[in-house]
Design a protein around this motif. Structure first.
Motif, mmCIF file in Angstrom:
data_model
loop_
_atom_site.group_PDB
_atom_site.id
_atom_site.type_symbol
_atom_site.label_atom_id
_atom_site.label_comp_id
_atom_site.label_asym_id
_atom_site.label_seq_id
_atom_site.Cartn_x
_atom_site.Cartn_y
_atom_site.Cartn_z
ATOM 1 N N THR A 46 0.791 -1.201 -0.006
ATOM 2 C CA THR A 46 0.132 -0.080 -0.014
ATOM 3 C C THR A 46 0.919 1.294 0.104
ATOM 4 O O THR A 46 0.607 2.195 -0.714
ATOM 5 N N ALA A 47 1.964 1.159 0.844
ATOM 6 C CA ALA A 47 2.893 2.627 0.662
ATOM 7 C C ALA A 47 3.631 2.674 -0.383
ATOM 8 O O ALA A 47 3.416 3.824 -1.003
ATOM 9 N N ALA A 49 2.233 1.570 -3.493
ATOM 10 C CA ALA A 49 1.311 2.067 -4.478
ATOM 11 C C ALA A 49 1.029 3.595 -4.406
ATOM 12 O O ALA A 49 0.908 4.260 -5.201
ATOM 13 N N GLN A 50 0.919 4.029 -2.872
ATOM 14 C CA GLN A 50 0.752 5.350 -2.719
ATOM 15 C C GLN A 50 2.002 6.248 -3.193
ATOM 16 O O GLN A 50 1.800 7.476 -3.824
ATOM 17 N N ALA A 51 3.042 5.945 -3.066
ATOM 18 C CA ALA A 51 4.171 6.469 -3.478
ATOM 19 C C ALA A 51 4.275 6.750 -4.798
ATOM 20 O O ALA A 51 4.878 7.949 -5.508
ATOM 21 N N GLY A 53 1.750 6.561 -7.038
ATOM 22 C CA GLY A 53 0.277 7.001 -7.516
ATOM 23 C C GLY A 53 -0.357 6.069 -8.333
ATOM 24 O O GLY A 53 -1.021 6.378 -9.220
ATOM 25 N N GLU A 54 -0.210 4.562 -7.886
ATOM 26 C CA GLU A 54 -1.021 3.622 -8.851
ATOM 27 C C GLU A 54 -1.729 2.850 -7.903
ATOM 28 O O GLU A 54 -1.524 2.952 -6.601
ATOM 29 N N SER A 55 -2.635 1.960 -8.338
ATOM 30 C CA SER A 55 -3.415 1.176 -7.654
ATOM 31 C C SER A 55 -2.588 -0.047 -7.012
ATOM 32 O O SER A 55 -1.789 -0.286 -7.642
ATOM 33 N N THR A 56 -2.840 -0.553 -5.702
ATOM 34 C CA THR A 56 -2.194 -1.875 -5.321
ATOM 35 C C THR A 56 -2.218 -2.886 -6.213
ATOM 36 O O THR A 56 -1.115 -3.768 -6.369
#
Length: 273
Positions: A46-47, A49-51, A53-56
């Motif tokens: 999750t971290a 993916a957030q970094a 900017g894409e989906s998990t």
């Protein structure tokens, strides 16, 4: 004669599209590796993916490919991803190429052109701070420094930076010998140990060392540390000029430029400040 734009043949379109997808896939993979590095080398899906900017789900697919290539590994219990052995080997190979002189040459040339003064990079040699690479203006300042020159620790801006960031008491004996051999004027400016400790702290707080007429009358200099990836000072970047037209103030334009270029070289060597 009129030239018309011809449509791209279907065969060319079919070739270009897979190439674009491969480039995008490579960019995504590199982005994930950079994100892992920025997150400390290990992070949850999750971290990451957030970094980026894409989906998990999308990042998970790329993670699987990176795991296959040993660029990423996964901790079974926490499920966190971390940089794999292949990534570590790549990083070590890059670090072995980290030479402060080679990395600093473009910045050195740029700094000299911008400031119009003598600029050089020095490393700590067996006898003291030693100039290895120097750039001079068309009309260089008349001062006895050149590639190979050894500078004092206490009386040069370059030496003061090395002294301020030295670990333990590695340079203390050499420093005290310099103080004993110094002129009365120099001793009055740096009166023994208490002032030396204060000088070290001042240089660290400013991010640079600044001297005016301390080593040579009428000559001023500003110096800043170049750090390797561990944070240790690998070299020092210095600008030097005639005191009359040289602003050596730690908050002045010259000091700001020297610090910025030294920080850029440090970043090229892998230092994250």
């Amino acid at each position: 004669m009129t030239t018309r734009n011809r449509p791209t043949p279907p065969a060319a379109e079919s070739t270009a599209e897979p190439r674009r997808r491969r480039v995008q896939s490579a960019e995504m993979g590199m982005g994930i590796l950079k994100a892992l590095a920025a997150l400390g080398g290990a992070a949850s899906l999750t971290a990451v993916a957030q970094a980026v900017g894409e989906s998990t789900a999308k990042v998970h697919r790329y993670m699987a490919s990176l795991v296959e290539q040993d660029l990423v590994a996964q901790e079974p219990l926490s499920q966190r991803y971390f940089l794999g052995q292949a990534a570590i080997h790549i990083g070590l190979a890059a670090l072995r190429q980290c030479d402060p002189i080679r990395a600093g040459e473009p910045a050195l040339v740029r700094l000299q052109a911008e400031l119009g003064v003598t600029c050089f990079i020095a490393v700590m040699g067996n006898q003291g701070p030693t100039i290895l690479r120097i750039e001079e203006p068309a009309l260089p300042v008349v001062v006895n420094v050149r590639a190979g020159s050894v500078l004092p620790l206490l009386w040069s801006a370059t030496g003061q930076v090395f002294l301020a960031h030295a670990e333990g008491g590695a340079l203390d004996a050499q420093m005290l010998q310099e103080w004993e051999r110094s002129t009365p004027t120099q001793k009055s400016l740096v009166p023994r140990k208490a002032a030396i400790a204060a000088l070290r702290e001042q240089v660290r707080a400013q991010g640079c060392a600044s001297v005016q007429g301390l080593l040579s009358a009428g000559i001023s200099a500003v110096a800043a540390p170049i750090r390797q990836h561990t944070g240790q000072v690998a070299a020092v970047l210095t600008a030097l000029g005639a005191s009359g037209g040289f602003d050596a103030a730690p908050a002045g334009r010259i000091a700001t430029c020297v610090r910025q270029e030294a920080e850029g070289i440090s970043a090229a060597l892998g230092f994250v400040g």
